[in-house]
Scaffold this motif. Structure first.
Motif, mmCIF file in Angstrom:
data_model
loop_
_atom_site.group_PDB
_atom_site.id
_atom_site.type_symbol
_atom_site.label_atom_id
_atom_site.label_comp_id
_atom_site.label_asym_id
_atom_site.label_seq_id
_atom_site.Cartn_x
_atom_site.Cartn_y
_atom_site.Cartn_z
ATOM 1 N N GLY A 294 -13.831 -17.252 25.768
ATOM 2 C CA GLY A 294 -13.708 -16.448 27.048
ATOM 3 C C GLY A 294 -14.275 -15.039 26.721
ATOM 4 O O GLY A 294 -14.908 -14.298 27.743
ATOM 5 N N GLU A 297 -17.923 -15.292 28.059
ATOM 6 C CA GLU A 297 -17.801 -15.477 29.298
ATOM 7 C C GLU A 297 -17.710 -13.699 29.965
ATOM 8 O O GLU A 297 -18.278 -13.460 30.626
ATOM 9 N N VAL A 315 -19.575 -21.124 22.682
ATOM 10 C CA VAL A 315 -18.290 -21.821 23.246
ATOM 11 C C VAL A 315 -17.538 -22.290 22.536
ATOM 12 O O VAL A 315 -17.342 -23.700 22.269
ATOM 13 N N LEU A 324 -14.118 -23.828 30.248
ATOM 14 C CA LEU A 324 -14.692 -22.509 30.771
ATOM 15 C C LEU A 324 -14.237 -22.100 32.286
ATOM 16 O O LEU A 324 -14.693 -22.831 33.224
ATOM 17 N N GLY A 328 -18.415 -19.127 32.789
ATOM 18 C CA GLY A 328 -19.062 -19.678 31.685
ATOM 19 C C GLY A 328 -20.031 -20.665 32.413
ATOM 20 O O GLY A 328 -21.510 -20.441 31.847
#
Length: 444
Positions: A294, A297, A315, A324, A328
């Motif tokens: 995250g 993201e 990731v 995600l 993402g």
């Protein structure tokens, strides 16, 4: 003079100026006859007596004070307040400019602020002169004097909020260098620097992993940035050497019942907080340490990413079965292409700064420990550009990338949002160019 010739000062400074007198000035300043004076129009009309343009930050501050409807300018009725405000400051400036030099030096600034009731240290006066002396003469011009006083008043307001016992002192907490502690218990802390605000995740003990409280605070601060007319650029970073390690998996594991997610992205925030926002102003990510899961993201939410040499992105949530759902899978393919995005999404492998730069995931790589300072410097540079034009171009680029159904509609959007800027900023910019301002890549 508060206004360039041929405008004359009102005959009675202490009395309200004649409405006809004000209307004549208003019409001359309102170049595009829109009935509203924009910050660029007001800047052209103002003079600080030094043959240099009026500080655009000061102009924006003045406009925001009197722009009651948040329309980006002032009407004639609001202009009367602007006139009185500038005239009052002009009288104050002249009163303390004892040598009639057109500048306020440190001793004159001390007299002025002492007259306002401030009792400041010698070092603080030196700091003020250094901060607001744009011309590097050891003194400040009229427009910078106004901005200095505005900033000082804002600092005073913040100080009073923390001076809970009203004794004129705020007791700081000095933690040992190896101990990380939340500032005033806040998981997100902000700091304003002129038209730039930094937003920091402040959970260094968990590599700035985001829990529900942090997500809520991140959303609040970026929404506040979006609404504030005095702010042009935001910088997102993490305290303690890491950008963000993603969502707090301990909270996910232990407090699942309290985790409420809104499935409709148009109705609620994402798990990381601001991931569904569509900001109208630039956001820069200063990435150090880990920016994974995250946290990656959140970095993708930014327009630009300045990444330190030892930073790690990836990731990482792949290995734990955490999806995600903060943009993402949407932003990463648009940013670096589907093939490279799938390489990261499917494998969950780490990616270093140089590979991120080659992919286009990082915009710039900087030495360790310098991402925040570099991001703030870049934010200040971006903030100096004419903002209506900058935001129109930014909006068009984002629309063409995400929302435009066809090339023709993307081109139409660009035209529709660019044309209004011609009168509001481009004409005055062209006029400055013809006088030699900004040539050779120099900023005006």
């Amino acid at each position: 003079m508060a206004y360039n010739s041929p405008y004359r000062a009102a005959p009675q400074v202490n009395a309200p100026p004649d409405q006809t007198f004000l209307w004549n000035i208003f019409q001359r300043v309102d170049k595009d006859r829109s009935g509203t004076i924009s910050d660029s129009e007001l800047q052209q009309a103002l003079s600080n007596g030094t043959w240099t343009p009026f500080n655009p930050v000061t102009v924006r501050s003045i406009i925001s004070m009197f722009d009651r409807e948040n329309k980006g300018g002032v009407s004639f009725n609001e202009f009367a307040g602007v006139w009185k405000y500038i005239t009052d400051w002009q009288n104050i400036f002249r009163n303390y400019d004892r040598d009639n030099s057109g500048f306020i030096d440190k001793n004159e600034l001390k007299q002025a602020l002492s007259g306002f009731g401030y009792r400041l240290s010698e070092q603080f006066y030196c700091t003020l002169i250094e901060k607001f002396d744009r011309q590097r003469k050891g003194q400040v011009a009229f427009d910078d004097f106004i901005q200095c006083c505005i900033v000082l008043q804002r600092l005073t307001d913040v100080f009073r909020r923390y001076d809970t016992d009203q004794d004129g002192w705020v007791q700081p907490y000095f933690a040992p260098s190896h101990v990380y502690k939340n500032i005033a218990g806040q998981t997100v802390v902000t700091e304003r620097r002129g038209a730039v605000v930094s937003v920091a995740i402040n959970r260094p003990e968990v590599r700035n992993a985001v829990n529900q409280e942090t997500a809520r605070r991140l959303l609040e601060e970026l929404e506040a940035f979006e609404r504030d007319p005095d702010l042009n650029v935001a910088v997102l970073h993490g305290k303690g050497g890491n950008f963000c390690a993603g969502y707090d998996l301990k909270e996910l594991a232990n407090h699942t019942a309290s985790l409420k997610l809104e499935q409709d992205v148009t109705k609620g925030p994402g798990p990381m907080g601001p991931s569904c926002l569509q900001l109208s102003k630039p956001l820069i990510a200063a990435v150090s340490g880990f920016a994974v899961a995250g946290g990656l993201e959140l970095a993708l939410l930014a327009d630009l990413r300045l990444v330190e040499e030892s930073a790690v992105m990836g990731v990482f949530c792949r290995r734990f079965g955490v999806p995600l759902i903060d943009g993402g899978t949407v932003r990463l393919p648009r940013l670096i292409g589907l093939s490279r995005a799938l390489d990261l999404i499917l494998t969950g492998r780490p990616i270093g700064a140089q590979e991120a730069l080659a992919y286009g995931l990082a915009n710039r790589v900087v030495p360790d420990g310098q991402a925040l300072q570099a991001a703030l410097q870049l934010a200040e540079e971006i903030s100096c550009s004419p903002q209506q034009c900058l935001r129109a171009d930014r909006s068009s680029a984002v629309y063409s990338c995400y929302d435009a159904p066809s090339f023709t509609q993307a081109m139409q959007y660009e035209m529709d949002h660019g044309i209004p800027v011609i009168q509001s900023e481009a004409v005055s910019g062209a006029a400055r160019f013809t006088t030699g301002t900004g040539r050779g890549g120099q900023r005006s």
